[in-house]
Scaffold this motif. Structure first.
Motif, PDB file in Angstrom:
ATOM      1  N   VAL A 179      -9.634  -3.510  -8.583  1.00  0.00           N
ATOM      2  CA  VAL A 179      -8.211  -2.768  -8.122  1.00  0.00           C
ATOM      3  C   VAL A 179      -7.627  -3.454  -6.806  1.00  0.00           C
ATOM      4  O   VAL A 179      -8.376  -3.653  -6.033  1.00  0.00           O
ATOM      5  CB  VAL A 179      -7.971  -1.112  -8.262  1.00  0.00           C
ATOM      6  N   THR A 180      -6.420  -3.562  -6.607  1.00  0.00           N
ATOM      7  CA  THR A 180      -5.707  -4.153  -5.433  1.00  0.00           C
ATOM      8  C   THR A 180      -4.718  -3.077  -4.876  1.00  0.00           C
ATOM      9  O   THR A 180      -4.501  -2.084  -5.621  1.00  0.00           O
ATOM     10  CB  THR A 180      -5.200  -5.437  -5.699  1.00  0.00           C
ATOM     11  N   GLY A 181      -4.524  -3.180  -3.631  1.00  0.00           N
ATOM     12  CA  GLY A 181      -3.466  -2.337  -3.205  1.00  0.00           C
ATOM     13  C   GLY A 181      -3.895  -0.822  -2.965  1.00  0.00           C
ATOM     14  O   GLY A 181      -3.018   0.178  -3.030  1.00  0.00           O
ATOM     15  N   ILE A 182      -5.137  -0.642  -2.325  1.00  0.00           N
ATOM     16  CA  ILE A 182      -5.354   0.813  -2.158  1.00  0.00           C
ATOM     17  C   ILE A 182      -4.797   1.165  -0.792  1.00  0.00           C
ATOM     18  O   ILE A 182      -4.803   0.305   0.099  1.00  0.00           O
ATOM     19  CB  ILE A 182      -7.036   0.732  -1.875  1.00  0.00           C
ATOM     20  N   ARG A 183      -4.321   2.307  -0.962  1.00  0.00           N
ATOM     21  CA  ARG A 183      -3.464   2.692   0.142  1.00  0.00           C
ATOM     22  C   ARG A 183      -4.065   3.863   1.119  1.00  0.00           C
ATOM     23  O   ARG A 183      -3.648   3.637   2.283  1.00  0.00           O
ATOM     24  CB  ARG A 183      -1.975   3.597  -0.583  1.00  0.00           C
ATOM     25  N   HIS A 184      -4.769   4.844   0.687  1.00  0.00           N
ATOM     26  CA  HIS A 184      -5.238   5.758   1.636  1.00  0.00           C
ATOM     27  C   HIS A 184      -6.566   6.089   0.966  1.00  0.00           C
ATOM     28  O   HIS A 184      -7.052   5.688  -0.330  1.00  0.00           O
ATOM     29  CB  HIS A 184      -4.257   6.588   1.822  1.00  0.00           C
ATOM     30  N   GLU A 185      -7.227   6.992   1.715  1.00  0.00           N
ATOM     31  CA  GLU A 185      -8.573   7.605   1.218  1.00  0.00           C
ATOM     32  C   GLU A 185      -8.578   8.366  -0.089  1.00  0.00           C
ATOM     33  O   GLU A 185      -9.461   8.222  -1.130  1.00  0.00           O
ATOM     34  CB  GLU A 185      -9.091   8.586   2.389  1.00  0.00           C
TER      35      GLU A 185
ATOM     36  N   ARG B  32     -15.426 -12.535 -15.974  1.00  0.00           N
ATOM     37  CA  ARG B  32     -16.110 -12.273 -15.042  1.00  0.00           C
ATOM     38  C   ARG B  32     -15.850 -10.612 -14.658  1.00  0.00           C
ATOM     39  O   ARG B  32     -16.646  -9.789 -14.512  1.00  0.00           O
ATOM     40  CB  ARG B  32     -16.197 -12.997 -13.606  1.00  0.00           C
ATOM     41  N   ALA B  33     -14.748 -10.375 -14.704  1.00  0.00           N
ATOM     42  CA  ALA B  33     -14.236  -9.040 -14.197  1.00  0.00           C
ATOM     43  C   ALA B  33     -12.462  -9.065 -14.714  1.00  0.00           C
ATOM     44  O   ALA B  33     -11.829  -9.826 -15.076  1.00  0.00           O
ATOM     45  CB  ALA B  33     -14.114  -8.739 -12.949  1.00  0.00           C
ATOM     46  N   VAL B  34     -12.215  -7.558 -14.681  1.00  0.00           N
ATOM     47  CA  VAL B  34     -10.708  -7.394 -14.995  1.00  0.00           C
ATOM     48  C   VAL B  34      -9.975  -6.876 -13.669  1.00  0.00           C
ATOM     49  O   VAL B  34     -10.972  -6.044 -12.918  1.00  0.00           O
ATOM     50  CB  VAL B  34     -10.377  -6.618 -16.291  1.00  0.00           C
ATOM     51  N   VAL B  35      -8.946  -7.301 -13.501  1.00  0.00           N
ATOM     52  CA  VAL B  35      -8.453  -6.579 -12.194  1.00  0.00           C
ATOM     53  C   VAL B  35      -7.016  -5.436 -12.911  1.00  0.00           C
ATOM     54  O   VAL B  35      -6.167  -5.975 -13.317  1.00  0.00           O
ATOM     55  CB  VAL B  35      -7.712  -7.387 -11.427  1.00  0.00           C
ATOM     56  N   LEU B  36      -7.085  -4.273 -12.541  1.00  0.00           N
ATOM     57  CA  LEU B  36      -6.261  -3.427 -13.184  1.00  0.00           C
ATOM     58  C   LEU B  36      -4.892  -3.695 -12.821  1.00  0.00           C
ATOM     59  O   LEU B  36      -4.681  -4.070 -11.581  1.00  0.00           O
ATOM     60  CB  LEU B  36      -6.559  -1.934 -12.504  1.00  0.00           C
ATOM     61  N   ASP B  37      -3.956  -3.480 -13.477  1.00  0.00           N
ATOM     62  CA  ASP B  37      -2.448  -3.559 -13.350  1.00  0.00           C
ATOM     63  C   ASP B  37      -2.067  -2.811 -11.906  1.00  0.00           C
ATOM     64  O   ASP B  37      -2.379  -1.683 -11.873  1.00  0.00           O
ATOM     65  CB  ASP B  37      -1.680  -3.212 -14.620  1.00  0.00           C
ATOM     66  N   GLY B  38      -1.359  -3.417 -11.257  1.00  0.00           N
ATOM     67  CA  GLY B  38      -0.860  -2.759  -9.887  1.00  0.00           C
ATOM     68  C   GLY B  38      -0.231  -1.536 -10.062  1.00  0.00           C
ATOM     69  O   GLY B  38      -0.289  -0.535  -9.191  1.00  0.00           O
ATOM     70  N   ARG B  39       0.644  -1.522 -11.180  1.00  0.00           N
ATOM     71  CA  ARG B  39       1.438  -0.323 -11.356  1.00  0.00           C
ATOM     72  C   ARG B  39       0.650   0.796 -11.855  1.00  0.00           C
ATOM     73  O   ARG B  39       0.846   1.848 -11.261  1.00  0.00           O
ATOM     74  CB  ARG B  39       2.577  -0.423 -12.345  1.00  0.00           C
ATOM     75  N   LEU B  40      -0.536   0.622 -12.627  1.00  0.00           N
ATOM     76  CA  LEU B  40      -1.316   1.553 -12.969  1.00  0.00           C
ATOM     77  C   LEU B  40      -2.144   2.021 -11.741  1.00  0.00           C
ATOM     78  O   LEU B  40      -2.476   3.396 -11.656  1.00  0.00           O
ATOM     79  CB  LEU B  40      -2.151   1.232 -14.014  1.00  0.00           C
ATOM     80  N   GLY B  41      -2.726   1.239 -11.433  1.00  0.00           N
ATOM     81  CA  GLY B  41      -3.721   1.263  -9.855  1.00  0.00           C
ATOM     82  C   GLY B  41      -2.833   2.155  -8.922  1.00  0.00           C
ATOM     83  O   GLY B  41      -3.400   3.076  -8.435  1.00  0.00           O
ATOM     84  N   GLY B  42      -1.787   1.656  -8.768  1.00  0.00           N
ATOM     85  CA  GLY B  42      -0.791   2.453  -7.528  1.00  0.00           C
ATOM     86  C   GLY B  42      -0.338   3.698  -8.055  1.00  0.00           C
ATOM     87  O   GLY B  42      -0.134   4.661  -7.124  1.00  0.00           O
ATOM     88  N   SER B  43      -0.412   4.095  -9.225  1.00  0.00           N
ATOM     89  CA  SER B  43       0.209   5.327  -9.715  1.00  0.00           C
ATOM     90  C   SER B  43      -0.884   6.476  -9.344  1.00  0.00           C
ATOM     91  O   SER B  43      -0.492   7.648  -9.236  1.00  0.00           O
ATOM     92  CB  SER B  43       0.305   5.468 -11.054  1.00  0.00           C
ATOM     93  N   LEU B  44      -2.093   6.039  -8.945  1.00  0.00           N
ATOM     94  CA  LEU B  44      -3.103   7.078  -8.493  1.00  0.00           C
ATOM     95  C   LEU B  44      -2.865   7.463  -7.259  1.00  0.00           C
ATOM     96  O   LEU B  44      -3.730   8.190  -6.544  1.00  0.00           O
ATOM     97  CB  LEU B  44      -4.540   6.527  -9.074  1.00  0.00           C
ATOM     98  N   ALA B  45      -2.036   6.846  -6.467  1.00  0.00           N
ATOM     99  CA  ALA B  45      -1.857   7.061  -4.882  1.00  0.00           C
ATOM    100  C   ALA B  45      -1.278   8.273  -4.981  1.00  0.00           C
ATOM    101  O   ALA B  45      -1.226   9.012  -3.680  1.00  0.00           O
ATOM    102  CB  ALA B  45      -1.445   5.860  -4.401  1.00  0.00           C
ATOM    103  N   GLU B  46      -0.394   8.741  -5.774  1.00  0.00           N
ATOM    104  CA  GLU B  46       0.558   9.796  -5.423  1.00  0.00           C
ATOM    105  C   GLU B  46      -0.058  10.985  -6.494  1.00  0.00           C
ATOM    106  O   GLU B  46      -0.337  10.441  -7.698  1.00  0.00           O
ATOM    107  CB  GLU B  46       1.998   9.636  -5.894  1.00  0.00           C
ATOM    108  N   GLU B  47      -0.200  12.101  -6.018  1.00  0.00           N
ATOM    109  CA  GLU B  47      -0.403  13.441  -6.965  1.00  0.00           C
ATOM    110  C   GLU B  47       0.418  13.446  -8.048  1.00  0.00           C
ATOM    111  O   GLU B  47      -0.054  13.542  -9.365  1.00  0.00           O
ATOM    112  CB  GLU B  47      -0.591  14.671  -6.104  1.00  0.00           C
ATOM    113  N   ARG B  48       1.758  13.402  -8.003  1.00  0.00           N
ATOM    114  CA  ARG B  48       2.870  13.666  -9.023  1.00  0.00           C
ATOM    115  C   ARG B  48       2.311  12.448 -10.103  1.00  0.00           C
ATOM    116  O   ARG B  48       2.646  13.045 -11.540  1.00  0.00           O
ATOM    117  CB  ARG B  48       3.980  13.690  -8.807  1.00  0.00           C
TER     118      ARG B  48
END
Length: 704
Positions: free
Chosen positions: A666-672, A625-641
């Motif tokens: 994606v899961t684990g969205i941290r901020h805007e 039905r869908a795919v859920v992005l790997d949490g490490r990849l999704g979480g990597s977009l939370a930090e600028e560096r």
């Protein structure tokens, strides 16, 4: 009673064969006044008793002891009978079919009891004979006064026919008369023994107490004594013997003669030493076993000076089952012997004990000196030694090992605690891969122990319904509508930090209850989804349950889902599963479950979606039905560096999924800012605490 599980009908023909072999071999050691058939029947009953004792978790050692006594009582007690019996029985019992895993230790225990009872019965019989002989000697002396010729003939017959060495000594201790048996036992001829005393024949470690005991006899403090001691053979070898020394008095109650009887028990003594060695050494490698290793560790810690350097190495071979399964257990056994030898060579020249703890695990206790290399250097030496191929049956086999090392152990440390610490350190090293070593870290050890204690309480928490389920909406980014609600495990152990879904699953995996936990979550999710369905109808969002790879390959997963849906009359489309993939072999079973569930109407999403799944998705072997992005990849977009580096990768993965018609969540969205980056790379939906926190079911608001 045999307490280990049976896999089919038991073939006890080997017991009959063992009894026949036993009968044939001991017939060579002693004359048995019975027909061969009766001997075989007798030994068959004894063989059954021994085999049953080996197989039992609580062996009847009393019945085993009766076997040795029965053999002696039936005069089946030749010079080599016991050694021959132990050899035949040892080989036969170690080769029994369907053997328990600790067979060698059980066989040693049973045969040690059998040998001890045999020796005790033989000793008792000899003692009785000696007492009877002593009485005969006393009577012979008294009869001498009445009939010198008759008594002298009787005494000479006793002397000449007895298998027990006899010496009659003057009160001074000098031999007055000795028989042929004593000459045979000690190797001295009659001329050599003339003028000698029993003290002269005693080994230096027995001479003192023997002289004191004879003094007690002459002074009247003792009437006789019977002790085992070491005597010296004429060729310088030692002879272990039981001495029975009695004092004969004359008519005036004055010391007249000392009668010394000597029974050669050297063979039994050596046999006892051999059994003792076997009980402390591994039968396969010949190395000290766990019992011996722990005993040595205790004594080393007890005598170690303050500041002494003691190091404990715990080794676990990597992928040893590949050798056993691929080349056969006999090759695996030879490999274990070779590993033991190479470990001994690595630590040669050091004060060290190399032991096999069991299975593919070895240990080394090292008492370091000033020039002893460090643990890192020794770890490298061990890996290099094992990496050199060992040629077994024409195959060059090399292995690696992981190592748990406890260094600079303080005096007075608890041996059991040290072995536990080394074992946990070994397991931490194994988690990093093959050929790894790790030093004991008290802080990490404390954390691991706390985790294991927590894991051990999971089954009880599940049984007592102490686990909980929280729910978190999944929002579509385009219109911010709820397209699903994820059911997640939650647990707040007493006096512990709350545990979230992935942590609870990891703890459940430690104690083997991950499947029951997964089924419990599915049941709770279906019950809650049914309540929302009855309240909101078609407007109720589907409930999603995320499963680990182990849960997703559950052979009964389809049955569990069907039963839970039927129990609450929930439409299949109201339940969705998030599925993690595992190894190739596991994935085949997981895909089969996904396909059958899809036919039922239960759709699945792929969890932890990453680059490694591209080939599998392209094959189109199953419907998602869908795919859920790997949490490490999704979480990597939370930090600028990190976002600068991984954003192109995430974008390409999202575009690839879209090309296959699969939306990306994606899961684990941290901020805007994190949410904006995810939207920018094309992610379709997501969830996170800032957007919609995980709450209990009664706090979920639907229909808005």
């Amino acid at each position: 009673m045999n307490d280990h599980p049976q896999r089919g009908p038991v073939d006890d023909s080997w017991r009959t064969d063992l009894a026949r072999t036993w009968a044939a071999e001991i017939a060579k050691t002693v004359f048995i006044p019975m027909s061969h058939a009766k001997i075989v029947r007798l030994l068959a009953r004894m063989t059954n008793t021994l085999a049953d004792a080996v197989c039992a978790d609580r062996p009847d050692l009393g019945s085993v002891g009766e076997i040795g006594t029965a053999l002696v009582n039936r005069a089946i007690s030749g010079k080599a009978t016991l050694a021959t019996s132990l050899g035949v029985l040892g080989r036969g019992l170690l080769a029994m079919p369907d053997a328990p895993p600790d067979l060698p230790e059980r066989v040693v225990t049973v045969l040690s009891t059998f040998a001890a009872s045999y020796a005790e019965a033989l000793r008792e019989r000899t003692y009785i004979s000696q007492e009877a002989l002593k009485r005969s000697l006393i009577k012979a002396k008294r009869d001498t006064e009445r009939s010198l010729a008759d008594s002298d003939a009787r005494l000479r017959a006793i002397f000449s026919s007895s298998a027990v060495g006899i010496a009659i000594s003057e009160p001074s201790g000098k031999f007055a008369q000795t028989n042929a048996a004593l000459t045979e036992i000690l190797g001295y001829g009659p001329p050599d023994l003339a003028g000698m005393s029993v003290q002269d024949l005693a080994h230096e470690d027995a001479a003192g107490w023997l002289a004191d005991s004879i003094t007690d006899l002459l002074s009247g403090r003792r009437a006789n004594f019977r002790e085992r001691c070491r005597l010296s053979h004429q060729d310088g070898e030692s002879v272990w013997a039981y001495l029975a020394v009695s004092l004969l008095r004359d008519d005036h109650d004055q010391p007249a003669y000392l009668v010394t009887m000597v029974e050669d028990v050297t063979e039994l003594h050596l046999l006892g030493d051999r059994l003792g060695h076997q009980s402390l050494h591994d039968m396969l490698t010949g190395l000290p076993n766990r019992q011996y290793f722990v005993s040595t560790l205790e004594s080393t810690l007890g005598r170690s000076p303050a500041g002494g350097r003691i190091t404990l190495f715990h080794f676990g071979l990597d992928r040893f089952t590949v050798v056993n399964d691929g080349l056969g257990q006999h090759v695996g056994d030879q490999l274990l012997r070779a590993v033991g030898q190479r470990l001994e060579s690595v630590f040669a020249g050091e004060t060290a004990m190399v032991a096999r703890l069991g299975g593919d695990e070895f240990a080394v206790l090292l008492e370091g000196k000033e020039n002893t290399p460090g643990v890192g250097e020794y770890a490298g030496l061990v890996l290099d030694a094992l990496a050199d191929p060992m040629f077994i049956g024409g195959d060059g086999i090399a292995v690696s090992t992981c190592m748990g090392i406890v260094d600079r152990i303080g005096a007075g440390a608890d041996p059991a605690e040290l072995l536990r610490a080394a074992d946990m350190t070994l397991h931490r090293a194994k988690r990093r891969g093959a050929g790894q070593w790790e030093l004991f870290d008290p802080q990490q050890d404390a954390a691991d122990r706390a985790r294991f204690r927590l894991a051990a309480t999971i089954p009880g928490a599940l049984q007592a319904d102490q686990l909980d389920v929280v729910y978190q909406p999944l929002l579509r980014f385009s219109d911010e509508t709820t397209i699903g609600i994820t059911a997640r495990l939650a647990w707040r152990p007493p006096a512990q930090q709350p545990q979230v879904h992935c942590e609870v699953l990891a703890l459940a995996l430690e104690t083997g209850v991950v499947l029951p936990v997964g089924r419990w979550v599915i049941r709770k999710a279906c019950q809650q989804a049914a309540a929302w369905w009855r309240q909101h109808g078609a407007a109720a969002p589907a409930v999603v349950v995320d499963l680990s790879a182990g849960q997703a390959r559950d052979p009964d997963l389809v049955g569990v889902v069907r039963r839970e849906l039927d129990a609450v009359e929930l439409p299949a489309e109201q339940l969705r599963l998030g599925v993690a993939l595992g190894t190739d072999a596991q994935n085949d079973e997981i895909i089969d479950n996904i396909l059958v569930l899809a036919e039922m109407g239960v759709s699945s999403s792929l969890l932890d979606y990453g680059t490694e799944h591209a080939d599998l998705l392209l094959r189109g072997e199953f419907t998602l039905r869908a795919v859920v992005l790997d949490g490490r990849l999704g979480g990597s977009l939370a930090e600028e560096r990190t976002a600068v580096i991984t954003e192109p990768v995430v974008r390409s993965l999202v575009e690839f999924a879209h090309s296959l018609g699969l939306p990306v969540a994606v899961t684990g969205i941290r901020h805007e800012q994190h949410l904006r980056r995810l939207r920018a790379v094309g992610v379709d939906a997501g969830q996170g605490e800032p957007l919609s926190p995980s709450v209990s079911a009664d706090k979920i608001r639907l229909g808005r």
